[in-house]
Design an enzyme around this catalytic site. Structure first.
Site, PDB file in Angstrom:
ATOM      1  N   ALA A   1      64.764  54.287  48.842  1.00  0.00           N
ATOM      2  CA  ALA A   1      63.421  53.474  48.943  1.00  0.00           C
ATOM      3  C   ALA A   1      63.538  52.148  49.617  1.00  0.00           C
ATOM      4  O   ALA A   1      64.664  51.717  49.943  1.00  0.00           O
ATOM      5  CB  ALA A   1      62.632  53.385  47.616  1.00  0.00           C
ATOM      6  N   HIS A   2      62.382  51.528  49.735  1.00  0.00           N
ATOM      7  CA  HIS A   2      62.317  50.136  50.707  1.00  0.00           C
ATOM      8  C   HIS A   2      63.024  49.163  49.847  1.00  0.00           C
ATOM      9  O   HIS A   2      62.882  49.073  48.729  1.00  0.00           O
ATOM     10  CB  HIS A   2      60.721  49.968  51.145  1.00  0.00           C
ATOM     11  CG  HIS A   2      59.950  49.937  49.855  1.00  0.00           C
ATOM     12  ND1 HIS A   2      58.531  49.492  50.114  1.00  0.00           N
ATOM     13  CD2 HIS A   2      59.933  49.895  48.479  1.00  0.00           C
ATOM     14  CE1 HIS A   2      57.837  49.665  48.967  1.00  0.00           C
ATOM     15  NE2 HIS A   2      58.742  49.936  47.813  1.00  0.00           N
ATOM     16  N   ASN A   3      63.513  48.355  50.662  1.00  0.00           N
ATOM     17  CA  ASN A   3      64.251  46.980  50.129  1.00  0.00           C
ATOM     18  C   ASN A   3      65.580  47.312  49.531  1.00  0.00           C
ATOM     19  O   ASN A   3      66.206  46.355  49.078  1.00  0.00           O
ATOM     20  CB  ASN A   3      63.356  46.280  49.468  1.00  0.00           C
ATOM     21  CG  ASN A   3      62.399  46.415  49.884  1.00  0.00           C
ATOM     22  OD1 ASN A   3      61.747  46.107  51.042  1.00  0.00           O
ATOM     23  ND2 ASN A   3      61.055  46.239  48.760  1.00  0.00           N
TER      24      ASN A   3
END
Lengths: 333, 333, 333
Positions: free
Chosen positions: B223-225
């Site tokens: 997922a993001h980050n």
């Protein structure tokens, strides 16, 4: 489901092992589910929880068992296996059943492939070198097949399927992971079906094998050297780690994970979300863990109790020794 | 595995830290697994459960440890890390090792990309704008890279990989979810390998980062980050929620899920299907839940007992107070 | 995140329900996270665990709640829903916001499709026959849509998404699995977002339906006949088995699996990795199992204790009967 096809009921059941109670010449204009059917449609009853709809369905004809037929006042198609008979009849209502076969011009085909002329390869598929594809195989759009993979007759691969990608093999030397060449390939038997975005990796030294008639759902991970037996059916999001062998005629529930290097015998049923960590040598139904969603507060309590099990065991031990002391005291008195 | 290549053993081990017991000039015609090998082939022994095949294997040469070599009557390649030595030797038997590099004409390449001339981009790949791809990077067929993603040298992306898709960010206002713009990108270091149909989302504000030498299997969700440390290896079907950081030299078992916004330190091993809900600050091996498939009937009993734990605790409490009363009664008598 | 755009703060907040404490004419040059911000940037505070950065952030402006604003010595954008306000402001900093719409020449479009002229269809997409795609729909590269699927306005499909693949339906007759025709399609409402490599199967007889405003993350399996209610949000790697209905305004954590043929009411929250095996009829938060990674040794002990629960129950029963005997002995004395 709208359809312009219509058939005489007796034409639909021709060659099938059924008895018709009612008018075999009635016209069938479509298929629909028992709880949302239409006049002129044929439906089926297999799941006991839907039996309540038998009285109220708008369907004109119902495919069902002899036992259920007693309570049916519609035209009845009576048989031993209503879902199978439904499947055969429903085929007449497919809208794309005369789909032409061939290779879509946007597909990329490698060198030295042997592709049966009745196979169908969809748009934007990519087929590697030395791939064999059998008669009436159906590759939907955007399927990717790596070099040397063998695909049997009447195989159906849904979009986004990847067959023959490198197995996940790395050797660690001084903290660094080094590629282990994946020298095997993938062999897929006849009548296999593989769902969208499922991945089957090529073998490391031996081949990854999926035997005849196996059915795999979407988003499944089949690692290198895995062997899936004939007529085994696997629901979505299952992960099978490397070198694991699953027998024939197994049924695997969704979200289940298999450890690597284990063997599951024939005719095993695994319920959904099970963690299969050891070989299974006897047919039967298997499961793991604690399942079933409960209110979060209860779940938190359960977690806390579970982690205090050790304390509970100690308390029971203490009670046992105290009671023993009391009884011995009684004896000595 | 069939092969037309053949090599003198001493040529295969040239430069490797091994000792040969037997004839270093023998001819090696292929590689195969110890339990299904062939005369003329080289095999390896690393897994204790395969040691039983050492006496019966048809292989002519075995790569193995000094300890195991005592029981080996074949030509032996003795070394400290047999799997790594096997990986190096097996590279000679890859059939596509002279693959030419370049961009397949069916690939779509965006504007302002910097793609090293030794990189290889497969059929039907789609590369967005402003993408950098390093030397000897290998993108198999049908890989999709969004705008501004940076990919290091010698990275291998299998088919169906998606890098840089929007992170899953929505803000709820009065019951409606609104897009939160995903303004970061994805940075992938050197020597990273990512398996088929794995997805790496772009960062929301910062970047999603996969450090040098990390190895990801198939169907993984990043997922993001998220930040994945160097030389960490992650098996199939793992899900890593947003903003979670996994350290370097970690090993993550298949099917494991990580909650968001947590930090896992270096050198952590997580066994398969674990639910990692909190940060881990000490190296070591971690697991969760109740695993291991048992017969469904036993599983149902276990579930029932588990949900009666509360009742059991109450019964133990009651026993404790009764016993206390008895003992106090004793004292008062 | 680098950006060449810059705006006056009051222009960014124009039309939004906020109060500005400080200089509304200050220039905003970018957005960044509170823990890694830059002078001239705007950031936001929503997660209590990041409040510690409020004093130290380099950001010039912070979007936050009235309560948090008390401790803020920067320019403050005070509002009830800081994350939503941030989302609206961050849109100005998207680099591709002027993306032109249209159909990429490499996309394959079937016959009899109705595609709004403002829709955007990316490279290497494959669209079947009879597909409808609404206004401003955004299909990223390599999306595959089967025949007759309907896609609403402003829908966003990320790369690798497959919509309308055959549902997983097979009827077993004498050990062999036979295809059950999948005659329904997929209907996707307006403002739906679907993440990379997620699959939505077509219905068997009825349609698979995703209602307006639902948001699905990556690598999700949506089986045939599933119904997902409006404004429900589903995290990555969730599997929803066939014919299950999830209500409106639900929130589903990552890695969760739903059994088939169950119904989840509106406003249900399911935490990650839950096995939902029965219908849920009351709004609230639900979970299952034992979660939370613990050191492997403790995990092994927990597993052992769990499997000895039966023994513990027997020991407690034995204690109870002994104590009863002692007490009755007391009475008879």
């Amino acid at each position: 489901m709208k359809s312009i096809q219509q058939y005489k009921l007796s034409d639909l059941t021709h060659g099938l092992d059924v008895a018709i109670k009612g008018n075999p010449d009635c016209i069938v204009t479509g298929v629909s589910p028992i709880q949302a059917s239409h006049a002129g449609h044929i439906t089926f009853l297999t799941n006991a929880s839907y039996k309540k709809y038998l009285k109220t369905t708008d369907a004109s004809i119902v495919i069902l068992s002899e036992a259920d037929a007693i309570e049916c006042d519609k035209t009845a198609v009576i048989c031993k296996n209503p879902y199978y008979i439904y499947a055969k009849i429903a085929e007449h209502f497919k809208t794309n059943k005369n789909k032409i076969s061939g290779i879509h011009p946007s597909a990329i085909i490698g060198e030295n492939c042997v592709i049966d002329k009745t196979a169908n390869i969809g748009a934007h598929c990519v087929i590697g070198n030395g791939v064999n594809i059998g008669a009436e195989a159906q590759l939907d759009a955007s399927v990717t097949i790596y070099d040397n993979v063998q695909i049997g007759a009447r195989v159906h691969l849904s979009s986004g399927v990847v067959i023959g990608s490198d197995g996940f093999g790395f050797a660690n030397e001084k903290g660094i992971w080094h590629d282990v060449p994946q020298l095997g390939t993938v062999i897929i038997g006849d009548d296999v079906s593989i769902g969208a975005n499922t991945v089957v990796d090529r073998g490391a030294l031996e081949n990854t094998i999926i035997e005849n008639g196996a059915k795999l759902d979407n988003l499944i991970q089949v690692a290198h050297n895995v062997h899936i037996g004939a007529h085994t059916i696997i629901a979505g999001c299952v992960a099978i780690a490397g070198s694991t062998k699953i027998g024939a005629h197994c049924m695997i529930g969704g979200g289940t994970c298999f450890a690597g290097h284990i063997t599951i015998c024939d005719k095993v049923i695994i319920t959904g979300m099970t963690a299969v960590t050891k070989s299974i040598t006897e047919p039967g139904m298997y499961s793991s863990g604690i399942v079933g969603a409960v209110p979060n507060l209860e779940f938190r309590k359960n977690n806390a109790r579970f982690h205090r099990l050790d304390n509970l065991i100690e308390r029971v031990k203490h009670l046992e020794s105290e009671l023993k002391a009391i009884k011995e005291g009684d004896h000595h008195e």
